[in-house]
Design a protein around this motif. Structure first.
Motif, PDB file in Angstrom:
ATOM      1  N   LYS A 100      85.735 121.927 -19.020  1.00 11.10           N
ATOM      2  CA  LYS A 100      85.747 121.298 -17.694  1.00 11.10           C
ATOM      3  C   LYS A 100      86.712 120.116 -17.668  1.00 11.10           C
ATOM      4  N   PHE A 101      86.801 119.417 -18.777  1.00  5.57           N
ATOM      5  CA  PHE A 101      87.709 118.275 -18.858  1.00  5.57           C
ATOM      6  C   PHE A 101      89.046 118.654 -19.460  1.00  5.57           C
ATOM      7  N   PHE A 102      89.133 119.910 -19.885  1.00  4.87           N
ATOM      8  CA  PHE A 102      90.375 120.352 -20.515  1.00  4.87           C
ATOM      9  C   PHE A 102      91.534 120.297 -19.527  1.00  4.87           C
ATOM     10  N   TRP A 103      92.612 119.706 -19.973  1.00  9.87           N
ATOM     11  CA  TRP A 103      93.799 119.584 -19.116  1.00  9.87           C
ATOM     12  C   TRP A 103      94.968 120.336 -19.751  1.00  9.87           C
ATOM     13  N   GLU A 104      95.571 121.155 -18.961  1.00 12.33           N
ATOM     14  CA  GLU A 104      96.677 121.947 -19.506  1.00 12.33           C
ATOM     15  C   GLU A 104      97.965 121.148 -19.506  1.00 12.33           C
TER      16      GLU A 104
END
Length: 110
Positions: A100-104
């Motif tokens: 959910k907090f993963f940022w590409e």
DNA sequence: GGTGTGACCAGCT
DNA sequence: AAGCTGGCCACAC
């Protein structure tokens, strides 16, 4: 123009990480085209402290969302506190809802 | 100036 | 299923 080496690119990507977001070493390395250089990303973090740049290394964790490099912040709780300060929950040195907090990595700087 | 190291990732046995 | 090894590239001695 992109004479910047993989190492420098890492810093740029990391600085692109928005507030309250996190990413993984492999994601950055893979984005740069060198998936095998994932460890280089982490190592770049170590240099980020001595570097003249302000690198939010606390927003970078391994693919499991685990705060592996928390030891390198001088204290093993700084990294977690920083993340929690951004609204990210951490349990057992691991980010909750990491995806959910993963940022590409998107250096859409233009 | 060569060798080792490093906060990872993924494949092979 | 778990454990080990290779790979990538830049910095330190």
């Amino acid at each position: 123009m992109e004479e910047q080496t993989f190492f420098k690119k890492v810093y740029k990507v990391i600085r692109q990480i928005p507030y309250g977001k996190v990413t993984s070493y492999g994601a950055i390395a893979s984005y740069l085209g060198t998936k095998g250089s994932a460890r280089m990303v982490g190592w770049a973090m170590n240099k980020s402290f001595t570097s003249s740049e302000n690198i939010p290394a606390h927003r970078v964790v391994n693919r499991n969302g685990m705060l592996t490099g928390k030891h390198h912040f001088g204290s093993p709780n700084i990294m977690q506190q920083l993340l929690e300060s951004e609204g990210i929950k951490i349990v057992d040195d691991k980010i909750v809802d990491f995806q959910k907090f993963f940022w590409e990595p998107t250096t859409k700087n233009g």
